[in-house]
Scaffold this active site. Structure first.
Site, PDB file in Angstrom:
ATOM      1  N   SER A 105      -2.668-127.098 -33.490  1.00 48.17           N
ATOM      2  CA  SER A 105      -3.752-126.562 -32.648  1.00 48.17           C
ATOM      3  C   SER A 105      -5.121-126.937 -33.191  1.00 48.17           C
ATOM      4  O   SER A 105      -5.302-127.139 -34.393  1.00 48.17           O
ATOM      5  CB  SER A 105      -3.646-125.038 -32.581  1.00 48.17           C
TER       6      SER A 105
HETATM    7  N1  SAH Z   1       1.141-123.303 -35.076  1.00 51.26           N
HETATM    8  C1  SAH Z   1       1.514-124.702 -35.010  1.00 51.26           C
HETATM    9  C2  SAH Z   1       1.389-125.254 -33.613  1.00 51.26           C
HETATM   10  C3  SAH Z   1       2.623-125.971 -33.195  1.00 51.26           C
HETATM   11  S1  SAH Z   1       2.723-126.372 -31.462  1.00 51.26           S
HETATM   12  C4  SAH Z   1       0.739-125.511 -36.034  1.00 51.26           C
HETATM   13  O1  SAH Z   1      -0.136-124.961 -36.729  1.00 51.26           O
HETATM   14  O2  SAH Z   1       1.043-126.682 -36.189  1.00 51.26           O
HETATM   15  C5  SAH Z   1       3.865-125.123 -30.869  1.00 51.26           C
HETATM   16  C6  SAH Z   1       5.238-125.129 -31.425  1.00 51.26           C
HETATM   17  O3  SAH Z   1       6.005-124.161 -30.727  1.00 51.26           O
HETATM   18  C7  SAH Z   1       6.006-126.447 -31.281  1.00 51.26           C
HETATM   19  O4  SAH Z   1       6.346-126.916 -32.549  1.00 51.26           O
HETATM   20  C8  SAH Z   1       7.248-126.067 -30.465  1.00 51.26           C
HETATM   21  O5  SAH Z   1       8.413-126.738 -30.852  1.00 51.26           O
HETATM   22  C9  SAH Z   1       7.354-124.581 -30.770  1.00 51.26           C
HETATM   23  N2  SAH Z   1       8.159-123.806 -29.813  1.00 51.26           N
HETATM   24  C10 SAH Z   1       8.230-123.913 -28.455  1.00 51.26           C
HETATM   25  N3  SAH Z   1       9.108-123.016 -27.958  1.00 51.26           N
HETATM   26  C11 SAH Z   1       9.588-122.310 -29.020  1.00 51.26           C
HETATM   27  C12 SAH Z   1      10.532-121.236 -29.163  1.00 51.26           C
HETATM   28  N4  SAH Z   1      11.177-120.708 -28.117  1.00 51.26           N
HETATM   29  N5  SAH Z   1      10.783-120.772 -30.402  1.00 51.26           N
HETATM   30  C13 SAH Z   1      10.165-121.288 -31.488  1.00 51.26           C
HETATM   31  N6  SAH Z   1       9.279-122.309 -31.424  1.00 51.26           N
HETATM   32  C14 SAH Z   1       8.981-122.811 -30.203  1.00 51.26           C
END
Ligand code: SAH
Length: 267
Positions: A105
């Site tokens: 993000s």
């Molecule tokens: N907070 C992260 C942002 C990652 S983007 C950072 O600092 O890098 C959002 C993430 O949510 C992705 O990696 C995606 O795979 C995950 N995601 C989507 N659906 C999900 C679920 N049901 N359970 C766990 N993770 C999930």
């Protein structure tokens, strides 16, 4: 003007072999420069904290972020969470690819969401996020920032490749305590580590999964990108309010956002 032209004809043959001798050294020099550019930054580079501090100063200048969140962000080296080739962009206010079609993000979005969490009734009273559940570990960056503001962090990721990446990234950062990383479907939360004072999702769903509401402690606050009628995806805030021993959940819609989708199952 070419080098050869500067030499009288008689010196041309003498100059040529010298240039040939010098050429490999130039390559070596270039290789050293390239190696320095491609290596994980260290010493006075990104590790020095000055670039990171400038990123935080730019956010602070906007005047709308929680100072404790900015302090936490100033302490977490974001470049440790992105590929080496992208490290130079790690302190720009931009989302970056982290592999598997996902992104880390934008710093301003992290600052805003964590600010919303810190403004929850329980967090205000406590001065900390308390026990936190993060859904969507990704590369682990936000989990690290949360760890600076919380008593305990559980972070769930459904993609094993990213779960493993976060597992490798996080121990490189000095944190008061390491987040507990779980490979699983975050839509069911993590009852074994709950109830949680703060819940934050970094992937957006159609609605807030019931398990999150159930695992939100009294006085707790949840922040999650969620579909809102007629507005696309917005940041949804849900507070677990207790009055006279009776629980109620209060929702409020904040600004429109665009997060990757909250998906089901693990991969
Ligand atoms: N907070 C992260 C942002 C990652 S983007 C950072 O600092 O890098 C959002 C993430 O949510 C992705 O990696 C995606 O795979 C995950 N995601 C989507 N659906 C999900 C679920 N049901 N359970 C766990 N993770 C999930």
């Amino acid at each position: 003007m070419s080098t050869a032209k500067r030499f009288p004809a008689s010196l041309k043959s003498a100059a040529a072999p010298q240039r040939e001798l010098l050429m490999p050294q130039r390559h070596l020099q270039q290789a050293t420069v390239d190696a320095a550019r491609l290596a994980r930054p260290s010493g006075t580079g990104l590790d020095g904290g000055a670039v990171r501090q400038r990123m935080v100063d730019r956010l602070r200048a906007e005047g709308k972020f929680d100072e404790r969140v900015l302090t936490a962000m100033a302490a977490v080296p974001r470049h440790e969470f992105v590929d080496t080739a992208l490290a130079a962009q790690a302190y720009e206010d931009t989302a970056l690819p982290i592999g598997h079609g996902q992104t880390i993000s934008k710093p301003s979005v992290v600052a805003h969401m964590l600010g919303l969490l810190m403004a929850g009734a329980g967090a205000r009273q406590r001065g900390s996020l308390g026990r936190v559940l993060e859904i969507g570990t990704g590369c682990g960056y936000q989990a690290a920032v949360i760890a600076m503001l919380a008593r305990q962090v559980t972070s769930i990721e459904r993609l094993q490749g990213l779960h493993d990446k976060a597992k490798a990234n996080l121990p490189r950062v000095a944190l008061p305590r390491q987040p507990r990383l779980v490979w699983g479907d975050g839509r069911i939360g993590h009852a074994a580590s709950g109830p949680f004072d703060s819940i934050i999702a970094t992937a957006g769903g159609e609605d807030i999964p019931p398990a999150w509401t159930e695992q939100l402690a009294p006085g707790g606050r949840l922040v999650a990108p969620t579909a809102a009628r007629g507005r696309g995806q917005v940041l949804m805030v849900l507070d677990h309010v207790v009055e006279g021993g009776v629980s109620r959940w209060v929702r409020s819609e904040h600004e429109a956002v665009l997060f990757v989708p909250l998906k089901s199952g693990v991969v």
